[in-house]
Design a protein around this motif. Structure first.
Motif, mmCIF file in Angstrom:
data_model
loop_
_atom_site.group_PDB
_atom_site.id
_atom_site.type_symbol
_atom_site.label_atom_id
_atom_site.label_comp_id
_atom_site.label_asym_id
_atom_site.label_seq_id
_atom_site.Cartn_x
_atom_site.Cartn_y
_atom_site.Cartn_z
ATOM 1 N N LYS A 307 7.976 5.248 -97.888
ATOM 2 C CA LYS A 307 8.547 6.417 -96.865
ATOM 3 C C LYS A 307 9.717 6.625 -97.092
ATOM 4 C CE LYS A 307 7.718 8.468 -92.579
ATOM 5 N NZ LYS A 307 7.129 8.469 -91.309
ATOM 6 N N GLU A 308 10.470 5.658 -96.419
ATOM 7 C CA GLU A 308 11.868 5.542 -96.565
ATOM 8 C C GLU A 308 12.797 5.881 -97.691
ATOM 9 O OE1 GLU A 308 13.096 1.739 -95.042
ATOM 10 O OE2 GLU A 308 12.172 1.983 -92.867
ATOM 11 N N LYS A 309 12.187 5.296 -98.794
ATOM 12 C CA LYS A 309 12.786 5.530 -100.252
ATOM 13 C C LYS A 309 12.503 7.191 -100.506
ATOM 14 C CE LYS A 309 12.705 0.987 -102.145
ATOM 15 N NZ LYS A 309 12.413 0.128 -103.487
ATOM 16 N N LEU A 310 11.461 7.523 -100.301
ATOM 17 C CA LEU A 310 11.256 9.050 -100.762
ATOM 18 C C LEU A 310 12.135 10.017 -99.967
ATOM 19 C CD1 LEU A 310 7.167 9.027 -101.126
ATOM 20 C CD2 LEU A 310 8.981 9.182 -102.825
ATOM 21 N N LYS A 311 12.374 9.787 -98.535
ATOM 22 C CA LYS A 311 12.990 10.585 -97.968
ATOM 23 C C LYS A 311 14.525 10.433 -98.114
ATOM 24 C CE LYS A 311 13.403 13.439 -94.604
ATOM 25 N NZ LYS A 311 12.757 14.885 -94.697
ATOM 26 N N GLU A 319 3.549 10.780 -95.371
ATOM 27 C CA GLU A 319 3.101 10.385 -94.347
ATOM 28 C C GLU A 319 1.672 9.562 -94.766
ATOM 29 O OE1 GLU A 319 4.217 10.363 -91.127
ATOM 30 O OE2 GLU A 319 5.911 11.438 -91.735
ATOM 31 N N VAL A 320 1.466 8.498 -94.265
ATOM 32 C CA VAL A 320 -0.130 8.087 -94.131
ATOM 33 C C VAL A 320 -0.653 8.010 -92.879
ATOM 34 C CG1 VAL A 320 0.602 6.704 -96.193
ATOM 35 C CG2 VAL A 320 0.918 5.669 -93.907
ATOM 36 N N SER A 321 -2.124 8.185 -93.035
ATOM 37 C CA SER A 321 -3.022 8.110 -91.643
ATOM 38 C C SER A 321 -4.272 7.657 -92.366
ATOM 39 C CB SER A 321 -3.204 9.600 -91.213
ATOM 40 O OG SER A 321 -3.250 10.566 -91.990
ATOM 41 N N GLU A 322 -5.205 7.431 -91.004
ATOM 42 C CA GLU A 322 -6.804 6.982 -91.280
ATOM 43 C C GLU A 322 -6.469 5.811 -92.212
ATOM 44 O OE1 GLU A 322 -8.844 10.029 -92.946
ATOM 45 O OE2 GLU A 322 -8.173 11.612 -91.693
ATOM 46 N N ILE A 338 2.063 14.386 -98.674
ATOM 47 C CA ILE A 338 3.490 14.596 -99.611
ATOM 48 C C ILE A 338 3.610 15.803 -99.323
ATOM 49 C CG2 ILE A 338 4.898 13.694 -101.348
ATOM 50 C CD1 ILE A 338 2.710 11.907 -102.259
ATOM 51 N N LYS A 339 5.049 16.037 -98.995
ATOM 52 C CA LYS A 339 5.536 17.618 -98.939
ATOM 53 C C LYS A 339 6.962 17.351 -99.366
ATOM 54 C CE LYS A 339 6.356 21.127 -95.792
ATOM 55 N NZ LYS A 339 6.252 21.788 -94.522
ATOM 56 N N GLY A 341 9.338 20.427 -99.982
ATOM 57 C CA GLY A 341 9.509 21.809 -99.748
ATOM 58 C C GLY A 341 8.501 22.636 -99.598
ATOM 59 N N LYS A 342 8.097 23.413 -100.520
ATOM 60 C CA LYS A 342 6.793 24.280 -100.323
ATOM 61 C C LYS A 342 5.702 23.616 -101.135
ATOM 62 C CE LYS A 342 9.154 28.722 -99.609
ATOM 63 N NZ LYS A 342 9.231 30.183 -100.171
ATOM 64 N N GLN A 343 5.939 22.317 -101.718
ATOM 65 C CA GLN A 343 5.102 21.913 -102.534
ATOM 66 C C GLN A 343 4.405 20.732 -101.834
ATOM 67 O OE1 GLN A 343 5.991 19.232 -105.750
ATOM 68 N NE2 GLN A 343 4.459 20.418 -107.132
ATOM 69 N N THR A 344 3.210 20.794 -101.614
ATOM 70 C CA THR A 344 2.473 19.560 -100.963
ATOM 71 C C THR A 344 1.448 18.933 -101.950
ATOM 72 O OG1 THR A 344 0.624 21.039 -100.157
ATOM 73 C CG2 THR A 344 2.537 20.783 -98.757
ATOM 74 N N ALA A 345 1.192 17.618 -101.557
ATOM 75 C CA ALA A 345 0.037 16.784 -102.244
ATOM 76 C C ALA A 345 -0.737 15.832 -101.396
ATOM 77 C CB ALA A 345 0.563 15.980 -103.648
ATOM 78 N N GLN A 346 -1.923 15.696 -101.631
ATOM 79 C CA GLN A 346 -2.568 15.009 -100.671
ATOM 80 C C GLN A 346 -3.512 13.971 -101.668
ATOM 81 O OE1 GLN A 346 -6.225 16.600 -98.195
ATOM 82 N NE2 GLN A 346 -4.559 16.495 -96.430
ATOM 83 N N SER A 347 -3.702 13.029 -100.891
ATOM 84 C CA SER A 347 -4.722 12.165 -101.645
ATOM 85 C C SER A 347 -5.596 11.375 -100.502
ATOM 86 C CB SER A 347 -4.044 10.844 -102.404
ATOM 87 O OG SER A 347 -5.003 9.913 -102.878
ATOM 88 N N ILE A 348 -6.803 11.242 -100.604
ATOM 89 C CA ILE A 348 -7.689 10.699 -99.640
ATOM 90 C C ILE A 348 -8.637 9.949 -100.037
ATOM 91 C CG2 ILE A 348 -9.328 11.454 -97.531
ATOM 92 C CD1 ILE A 348 -8.253 14.139 -97.797
#
Length: 515
Positions: A307-311, A319-322, A338-339, A341-348
Motif C-alpha cells: 500500500k505504501e509503495k503504490l501510494k 485498500e484491502v478488506s474482508e 485499487i484506484k 485516478g478514474k480507473q479502478t480495479a477490484q479482486s475478490i
C-alpha cells in the motif's frame, strides 16, 4: 576436511602437541565457518512482457483441495531430537558413575594433583586434577609408570579435549566423521602422555610392558583419560618412532586451500536483483512495469508495505478488506480495491479454508508518464516453479487493446461467486474514460459493453490476422513465440464487422510480429 588432513598427512608424524591443537581448531572452525556467508549481488534482466498478463482482467480460478503431504523438516528434527536426547542421557549416566567413584573416597593431595586409591576393579584414569587407581593390582614400578602417565593428562588438561569431543558427538551424532574424529583426538592424547611419561622414566621398556598388562582391565570409567586403550600396538609403535623432521610441518598448511575452496563453493550467497524493467516497442506506449506480488502467506505487514509503495511511487490507492485466515495463517478471503485516478480495479477471493490464489498488482507506466493498473493471477497449471517462486506467466501470450466506438459511458458491476467448499475469484477493471468495460471468465469468453450493448464473443471463432494475412480456421496464436510479437489489436462487434465484414462478426485479433 580436517579429519582427512590429519588421517592422510599427520597421524604418522610425531608432532603430537601440534596435532592436538590442529584437531581442536578443526572442531571450532567446522562450527564457525559455515556461519560466515559472503553475499554476491547479481543484476539480472527482469521478466519480459511475455511473462506477464496485461489484459486488465483476472481469471476466475478454483482452488483444488490441498493433498496430504509429509513435513520432512519436522520428521528429521524429531529423529535428531531422539538421538541427541539419548546421548545426553548416556552422558548424564556416565557423569553419575564417575561421581560415585570420586565421592566419599580418601584423597591424597600432592602439588596440584589429587590421588584416590580405590578398591574397585577399574582401570586407572584421570579427571582434571583427580588421578584414580587401585594400587593392589600393580607392582610399585608399574604404579609409578601409570601415575606418571596420568599426571601428564592432568597437567595438560586433556579432560577438556575429551569433554569437547564428547559434546560434538552428542550435537552431531548423525555425522559418522565426528565419531572417527573423537577417536583421533583421544588417541593423540595418549601419544602425548606416553611420549612425555617415557622421558621422565628410566626404563622405557618396562613402561611398554605396563601398557600391555593394563590391556586385561577393560572396566573403564567414561568421560575420563584412562590408562587402558584398545590401540596399544599403535601407542607402542609411536612411542618407539623417531622424531619427525621439522620440514614435514608444511602438512598443517595443506588444509588452507581446502578451506578456501569450501568458502568459494558453499559460503557465497548469490542474490539476484532485477534491473528496473523498461519495456520497448510494445505498441509504442509502455515505458516500465512494476509488479507487486500478493501471496497466500502474505502478512498484514506485507500488504501495508504494498500500500505504501503504490501510494508513494505511483499515487495509486490500494485498500484491502474482508481479510480471513486459516489455522496456518494463510489468506482464505481477501478483497482488494485499487484506484488510479478514474480507473479502478477490484479482486475478490473467498473460500472457507482453502488459501487464496496468488496474484499480483501490475502498474504500467507509459512513455507520457501516465499510469494504468491491473490485477493478474499466477498461471499455476502451465508454469513450473523457479527457485521456489511461481513464475508469473501470460496465458494467451498477448497484450490486448480493445477498441470500440461510442461516446456514452455505461456502468459495469461485478458479482462475486462464492462457494464455501472452494476458493473463487473475480476481478473487474473499470475505466470511466473508456466506453468499453471487460469481464473475463474461466471459459475464455468475453462480454464487451459498448454504450450499454452486450456482444458475446466466442474466442475459438475469432478471425486471426497475422501481419495482414488471415489465418485458417483452427489456427492457434499461442504457437507464436511471445518474443516475436510486436503489437496486438482486438476488434469486437461493429468495429470488427466494419473492417473485415461478416468474417469479423465473432471478433478479430490482429497480430503484428517483429519479423
Amino acid at each position: 576436511m580436517f579429519y582427512c588432513a590429519y588421517y592422510f598427512l599427520l597421524r604418522k608424524e610425531t608432532f603430537f602437541n601440534s596435532n592436538r591443537w590442529f584437531l581442536l581448531f578443526g572442531l571450532i572452525t567446522s562450527v564457525i565457518l559455515p556461519l560466515i556467508v559472503y553475499t554476491k549481488v547479481v543484476w539480472v534482466n527482469p521478466a519480459s512482457l511475455s511473462d506477464l498478463t496485461f489484459s486488465q482482467t483476472n481469471l476466475i480460478e478454483t482452488a483444488s483441495n490441498t493433498p496430504f503431504t509429509i513435513n520432512w523438516f519436522y520428521l528429521i528434527l524429531f529423529a535428531y531430537g531422539i538421538g541427541f536426547i539419548s546421548l545426553l542421557i548416556k552422558f548424564a549416566i556416565d557423569f553419575y558413575s564417575l561421581n560415585s567413584v570420586l565421592k566419599g573416597k580418601k584423597i591424597y593431595q600432592q602439588a596440584d594433583f589429587k590421588f584416590i586409591d580405590t578398591n574397585e576393579n577399574i582401570a586407572p584414569f584421570s579427571y582434571f586434577e583427580y588421578i584414580v587407581y587401585n594400587s593392589s593390582m600393580y607392582t610399585a614400578s608399574e604404579l609409578e609408570n601409570i601415575i606418571e602417565h596420568e599426571k601428564i593428562h592432568s597437567d595438560q588438561n586433556h579432560t577438556v579435549d575429551v569433554l569437547i569431543s564428547r559434546a560434538f558427538c552428542m550435537l552431531f551424532w548423525f555425522n559418522p566423521i565426528i565419531w572417527l574424529y573423537r577417536k583421533a583426538i583421544i588417541q593423540n592424547l595418549e601419544f602425548i602422555a606416553d611420549k612425555e611419561a617415557a622421558k621422565k622414566l628410566e626404563d622405557k621398556k618396562a613402561y611398554q610392558y605396563t601398557l600391555l598388562k593394563i590391556t586385561t582391565h577393560e572396566n573403564c570409567v567414561a568421560i575420563t583419560n584412562h590408562f587402558f586403550q584398545s590401540l596399544i600396538k599403535k601407542r607402542i609403535v609411536m612411542l618407539n618412532k623417531n622424531q619427525s623432521k621439522k620440514r614435514n610441518s608444511w602438512k598443517y598448511y595443506a588444509v588452507i586451500p581446502a578451506l578456501a575452496a569450501f568458502v568459494l563453493l558453499f559460503q557465497i550467497e548469490v542474490i539476484a536483483k532485477e534491473k528496473q524493467q523498461t519495456v520497448k516497442e510494445v505498441s509504442g506506449e509502455i515505458k516500465s512495469v512494476d509488479v507487486y506480488k500478493i501471496k497466500k502467506n502474505s502478512t498484514d505487514a506485507n500488504l501495508n508495505e504494498i500500500k505504501e509503495k503504490l501510494k508513494k511511487l505511483h499515487n495509486v490507492d490500494f485498500e484491502v478488506s474482508e481479510i480471513k485466515r486459516n489455522s496456518n495463517s494463510d489468506l482464505t478471503s481477501l478483497k482488494v480495491n485499487i484506484k488510479n485516478g478514474k480507473q479502478t480495479a477490484q479482486s475478490i477471493q473467498t473460500g472457507e479454508n482453502s488459501p487464496i490464489k496468488d496474484f499480483a498488482v501490475i502498474v504500467t507506466t507509459n512513455k507520457d508518464d501516465s499510469k494504468s493498473v491491473g490485477i493478474q493471477t499466477y498461471d499455476e497449471i502451465k508454469n513450473s516453479k523457479t527457485d521456489g517462486e511461481p513464475k508469473v506467466a501470460i496465458s494467451k501470450k498477448l497484450q490486448t487493446k480493445t477498441e470500440t466506438n461510442g461516446s456514452n459511458n455505461s456502468n459495469v458491476s461485478a458479482k462475486t461467486n462464492t462457494n464455501t467448499n472452494t476458493n473463487t475469484s473475480t476481478t473487474v477493471i473499470v475505466n470511466s474514460d473508456n466506453d468499453t468495460k471487460v469481464i473475463t471468465t474461466t471459459k475464455g469468453s468475453t462480454a464487451s459493453f459498448s454504450n450499454g450493448t452486450k456482444v458475446s464473443i466466442n474466442e475459438t471463432d475469432k478471425l486471426i490476422v497475422v501481419d495482414g494475412k488471415e489465418m485458417p480456421s483452427g489456427f492457434d496464436y499461442n504457437d507464436i513465440n511471445s518474443k516475436d510479437i510486436k503489437s496486438v489489436n482486438v476488434y469486437t462487434g461493429t468495429n470488427a464487422v466494419a473492417k473485415y465484414g461478416e468474417k469479423g462478426a465473432n471478433g478479430v485479433i490482429e497480430i503484428e510480429t517483429r519479423k
